[in-house]
Design a protein around this motif. Structure first.
Motif, PDB file in Angstrom:
ATOM      1  N   ILE A 110       0.846  -1.196   0.000  1.00  6.94           N
ATOM      2  CA  ILE A 110       0.000   0.000   0.000  1.00  6.94           C
ATOM      3  C   ILE A 110       0.878   1.242   0.000  1.00  6.94           C
ATOM      4  O   ILE A 110       1.797   1.367   0.828  1.00  6.94           O
ATOM      5  CB  ILE A 110      -0.947  -0.011   1.217  1.00  6.94           C
ATOM      6  N   HIS A 111       0.595   2.156  -0.925  1.00  6.81           N
ATOM      7  CA  HIS A 111       1.370   3.387  -1.060  1.00  6.81           C
ATOM      8  C   HIS A 111       0.402   4.564  -1.013  1.00  6.81           C
ATOM      9  O   HIS A 111      -0.537   4.640  -1.796  1.00  6.81           O
ATOM     10  CB  HIS A 111       2.145   3.398  -2.381  1.00  6.81           C
ATOM     11  N   PHE A 112       0.671   5.494  -0.102  1.00  3.90           N
ATOM     12  CA  PHE A 112      -0.174   6.679   0.050  1.00  3.90           C
ATOM     13  C   PHE A 112       0.681   7.907  -0.215  1.00  3.90           C
ATOM     14  O   PHE A 112       1.831   7.986   0.245  1.00  3.90           O
ATOM     15  CB  PHE A 112      -0.752   6.729   1.472  1.00  3.90           C
ATOM     16  N   GLY A 113       0.130   8.856  -0.947  1.00  2.00           N
ATOM     17  CA  GLY A 113       0.939  10.026  -1.252  1.00  2.00           C
ATOM     18  C   GLY A 113       0.137  11.170  -1.841  1.00  2.00           C
ATOM     19  O   GLY A 113      -1.100  11.140  -1.889  1.00  2.00           O
ATOM     20  N   ASP A 114       0.865  12.173  -2.269  1.00  2.00           N
ATOM     21  CA  ASP A 114       0.302  13.428  -2.763  1.00  2.00           C
ATOM     22  C   ASP A 114       0.578  13.551  -4.262  1.00  2.00           C
ATOM     23  O   ASP A 114       1.733  13.579  -4.691  1.00  2.00           O
ATOM     24  CB  ASP A 114       0.939  14.593  -1.992  1.00  2.00           C
ATOM     25  N   LEU A 115      -0.490  13.633  -5.044  1.00  2.00           N
ATOM     26  CA  LEU A 115      -0.333  13.725  -6.493  1.00  2.00           C
ATOM     27  C   LEU A 115       0.231  15.067  -6.929  1.00  2.00           C
ATOM     28  O   LEU A 115       0.699  15.195  -8.072  1.00  2.00           O
ATOM     29  CB  LEU A 115      -1.675  13.486  -7.184  1.00  2.00           C
ATOM     30  N   LEU A 116       0.200  16.061  -6.057  1.00  2.00           N
ATOM     31  CA  LEU A 116       0.747  17.367  -6.401  1.00  2.00           C
ATOM     32  C   LEU A 116       2.204  17.521  -5.992  1.00  2.00           C
ATOM     33  O   LEU A 116       2.810  18.567  -6.241  1.00  2.00           O
ATOM     34  CB  LEU A 116      -0.100  18.477  -5.756  1.00  2.00           C
ATOM     35  N   ASP A 117       2.768  16.502  -5.357  1.00  2.00           N
ATOM     36  CA  ASP A 117       4.170  16.532  -4.946  1.00  2.00           C
ATOM     37  C   ASP A 117       4.996  15.819  -6.014  1.00  2.00           C
ATOM     38  O   ASP A 117       4.907  14.601  -6.174  1.00  2.00           O
ATOM     39  CB  ASP A 117       4.324  15.838  -3.590  1.00  2.00           C
ATOM     40  N   PRO A 118       5.811  16.539  -6.780  1.00  2.00           N
ATOM     41  CA  PRO A 118       6.573  15.890  -7.872  1.00  2.00           C
ATOM     42  C   PRO A 118       7.585  14.872  -7.361  1.00  2.00           C
ATOM     43  O   PRO A 118       8.024  14.009  -8.129  1.00  2.00           O
ATOM     44  CB  PRO A 118       7.260  17.073  -8.576  1.00  2.00           C
TER      45      PRO A 118
END
Length: 856
Positions: free
Chosen positions: A802-810
């Motif tokens: 499972i990977h969680f993150g921010d699509l606006l963080d390049p």
């Protein structure tokens, strides 16, 4: 054994809400309209400040401490998250040692008021007056216990229903002395699992992480009698009954030159393909219950392959086994401290120590201690709270009964805790096969129907049956809760004449299953039948938690009893229908990249500071369900009991769907998909379902009036409704009116709202963690760092799927994951634009093997 709350919530609350008896439809409507404005009771409480605030405790403060949990005698290093001094979360301390479900669910035991017992501790000293006294202890790796036993004037034996005696006997047969093998996965190109499951081995979840990290480049084979998660994870699986597995390992040893002679068969091409792959860099991992000759053969194969296996001296204080029960028969007085079910001891003096014993022992977070993990590292554990219910440390009890001192902690104990490191590491020993060891190997024997007994995935050998978190955790393959069953293949069920009856009941949604009598070596037991595709013919598989027969090779007789027993499985709850939910591709034949088409009549949401998203890599998912359990503990999700689960009312925010493709099992975690065009949002009449600027689909609990329109409109069936005050009933252990006074209220995470009756709930992407990270970043005058927010399911996953993150963080790795060619969204045809997406399962099949041949 309890199957849930002793009284149905409907029965318990009906007379309270409708004291005049049954009501008409008009009466229900009148009562509903009259109470609509008061759906959620308002409880006003006055806060009580500290008179003397404890040192180091900050109002609203959160801290972490290094410690260790203990399961079946072996240590699991972990970090304990506390809120104002009370433990509220357990997470892994080291990346190479993920937690198992027993540690994650252990917080319930810490606050369980059923541990409270009034004990006559002085009365335990009467054991000193008996000449034939005996201590029955659980498996332990604490070196202080070994020093203490040397000072005690009494015999001690170590009892475990699931022991490792065959491992020690096998290495002694091979090398001349008992050894404990430690497997290293670095550089391994081929794994062969021989009837090994995650819960069988104290390093099972760590092995799962190592294997998942090597996928899909590494190839996985499994030869097994049961149906294990490693078998479901394999590229090629061969199902054999135990005597057939024994013959297969002899043939494998002959093919590799470990034994003289030629293999008696090639198993449909499976054996030569396996031998070729093993010679290129393989590792064999045998189940700990396999007999000593098979253990010796497996390790001899590893030595011949040059596999990375370290051999350590036995880590236990003394080898624990089932044979310890023979010592109990001749004793006058018995002090039983072993874990798991205790036999009926009719002795002049018999006392039981344990978390739920007549003489309560302290929880590991109340007592601390020392212990080795399965890799030979000595870990310290520390007490973080005083004993809540009068429990005492086992070593302190034994020392007090016999009037000796408890051995002190070793030098460097506190420093190791501060640094989060082990106190010591056991160096490996040189292991070489002794001359002529193969002369002691017996010849394989064929048998009839064979019984396979192994620990239950959730309850182990029955020691965790008091933990409702584990009782209601769906078993990975059967999805059963609150019960155990006898598993048979469809062909074996057909031989008993029960297959058509089971299929008919399954089609009708009838939970009843036929009871079958199991007879082995003069012992009898009855278990309900559950048909499981993929099991080998000639095998009956049963959990050790519900069938206390000794694991090992034994012929069994089965006989239908003509009676039924209701079993509850969550497999068809939230079923998505005939859709391609799990996608599987060979690693060298990925689908061509496709352009994502998005069409909508609705305008796009205004962009926020972040755009949160989650990706599940099915190549790394083993289907264990730890994500479900971690989410439950983090988000105050209640247990509802067997009767409510049978109605499809379980409250888990995450489920792990299981699919069978022929005899191959596939898994897919499903939670709220946080759709950008969410069907649940426009249908809510009171705007309780909201969409945040950062892409989260939110629930405003105090607006919800329980119309359930959102659940009806959700194509993923990921929402849960509180038909009754489940949270209060869970905290009050069946009685919602006792919730305020129950110590289980301390288990609730103060950062997450405890939902009341009539409220819809679902996955929130652990929004409380997002807000905590946002607040911390604001205090430090910075933005949220890449990877700073980790969801509960992400932290607990042993395969790191499972990977969680921010699509606006390049810089966020989730960007690259969503650009892979095998990336896809569940139910793409629904056009909901979910933020939760999946990476298809990639496999590495051997070109020489067809799918049919791999399954035997």
């Amino acid at each position: 054994m309890k199957r849930g709350w002793t009284e149905s919530l409907e029965e318990a609350l009906f007379s309270e809400e409708f004291p005049f008896g049954k009501v008409s439809r008009r009466g229900v409507l009148a009562a509903g309209l009259a109470s609509l404005a008061a759906c959620t009771p308002v409880v006003r409480r006055k806060g009580v400040p500290y008179v003397r605030q404890p040192e180091g405790v900050v109002e609203g403060g959160r801290q972490e401490y290094a410690s260790a949990a203990f399961h079946a005698g072996f240590a699991q290093p972990l970090r304990v998250r506390t809120y104002q001094g009370r433990p509220l979360g357990l997470v892994e301390l080291r990346e190479d040692h993920p937690l198992d479900p027993y540690a994650l669910a252990g917080l319930y035991t810490l606050y369980d008021p059923r541990r409270r017992k009034e004990a006559d501790w002085e009365g335990l000293k009467r054991i000193r007056t008996y000449k034939e006294a005996l201590l029955v202890l659980p498996r332990s790796t604490d070196p202080r216990l070994k020093a203490l036993l040397e000072a005690l004037p009494v015999r001690a034996v170590f009892y475990e229903a699931w022991d490792f005696q065959e491992v020690y006997r096998g290495t002694e047969l091979l090398c001349g002395r008992p050894l404990w093998p430690v497997y290293r996965a670095e550089g391994v190109k081929t794994f062969l699992f021989l009837d090994l499951d995650l819960q069988d081995h104290p390093a099972g979840y760590a092995l799962a992480r190592q294997v998942a990290a090597a996928r899909p480049e590494a190839r996985v084979y499994a030869v097994e009698s049961g149906y294990t998660l490693f078998g479901a994870y394999a590229d090629h699986r061969l199902a054999l009954k135990p005597s057939g597995l024994e013959a297969f390992l002899y043939d494998l040893a002959k093919a590799l030159g470990v034994l003289e002679g030629r293999p008696e068969g090639d198993y449909g091409g499976f054996l030569p393909a396996l031998v070729e792959d093993l010679r290129a860099g393989g590792l064999v991992l045998p189940g700990v219950h396999l007999g000593a000759p098979l253990q010796a053969l497996a390790q001899a194969v590893n030595l011949a392959l040059g596999a990375r296996v370290d051999f350590l001296p036995p880590l236990e204080v003394a080898p624990a086994s089932r044979e310890a029960l023979k010592e109990v028969e001749g004793a006058e007085a018995v002090l039983w401290a072993a874990e798991g079910p205790m036999p009926d001891l009719k002795k002049p003096f018999a006392a039981r120590l344990g978390l739920y014993g007549d003489y309560p022992l302290a929880h590991p977070l109340e007592a601390g201690g020392l212990g080795y993990d399965a890799f030979g590292r000595l870990w310290p554990a520390q007490a973080l709270v005083k004993p809540l219910f009068g429990g005492r440390d086992l070593l302190a009890v034994l020392a007090g009964v016999f009037g000796v001192e408890v051995p002190p902690m070793p030098e460097g104990y506190r420093e190791a805790l501060r640094q989060g490191r082990p106190l010591a590491e056991t160096p490996p020993l040189q292991a070489t096969p002794r001359p002529g060891w193969t002369r002691d190997l017996p010849s394989p024997q064929n048998r009839g129907l064979e019984l396979v007994v192994r620990p239950d995935f959730a309850l182990y050998d029955g020691r965790y049956r008091e933990n409702p978190f584990l009782q209601e955790l769906p078993r990975p393959l059967s999805k059963l809760v609150w019960d155990g069953a006898l598993h048979l293949s469809p062909k074996e069920a057909e031989r008993l004449g029960l297959l058509e009856e089971v299929k008919a009941r399954e089609r009708r949604g009838d939970p009843r299953r036929p009871l079958v009598q199991v007879r082995v070596q003069g012992r009898e037991a009855a278990l309900p039948l559950w048909v499981l595709p993929g099991l080998a013919e000639g095998v009956a598989l049963a959990p050790l938690s519900h069938l206390a027969f000794a694991p090992g090779l034994a012929e069994a007789e089965l006989r239908p009893l003509g009676r039924d027993y209701p079993l509850v499985s969550t497999q068809y709850h939230g079923e998505l229908g005939a859709v391609e939910a799990v996608r599987v591709y060979p690693k060298d034949h990925l689908p061509p990249p496709k352009e994502e088409k998005r069409v909508s009549l609705y305008p796009a949401w205004p962009p926020g500071e972040h755009a949160w998203a989650l990706v599940v890599d099915l190549t790394r998912c083993l289907g264990c369900g730890l994500c479900t359990l971690a989410c439950q503990v983090e988000n105050n999700t209640p247990v509802v009991g067997k009767e409510e689960v049978a109605k499809g009312r379980e409250m888990h925010w995450m489920r792990v769907d299981r699919y069978f493709e022929g005899e191959k099992a596939l898994f897919q975690p499903v939670m709220c998909q946080h759709c950008e065009k969410a069907p649940c949002e426009p249908v809510c009449p009171v705007a309780a379902t909201e969409h945040s600027t950062e892409g989260l689909n939110l629930m405003v609990y105090n607006r919800c009036v329980g119309t359930k329109y959102c659940s009806a409109n959700c194509p993923y069936k990921a929402r849960r409704f509180n038909f009754f005050p489940y949270a209060e009933a869970f905290i009050g252990q069946g009685d919602p009116r006792r919730a305020k006074e129950s110590p289980l209220a301390l288990l609730m995470n103060p950062e997450v709202t405890v939902r009341s009756r009539g409220v819809m709930e679902k996955c929130t992407y652990c929004v409380q963690r997002i807000e905590l990270a946002r607040a911390q970043a604001a205090r430090e005058n910075r933005s949220i760092r890449t990877g700073e927010v980790r969801t509960a399911c992400q932290e607990a996953c042993p395969g790191q799927a499972i990977h969680f993150g921010d699509l606006l963080d390049p810089k966020d790795p989730i960007q690259a994951l969503r650009e892979k060619p095998h990336h896809y969204a569940l139910l793409e045809e629904a056009n909901t634009w979910p933020r939760t997406t999946y990476l298809a399962r990639l496999e590495n099949p051997n070109p020489r093997l067809t799918k049919e041949e791999a399954h035997g």
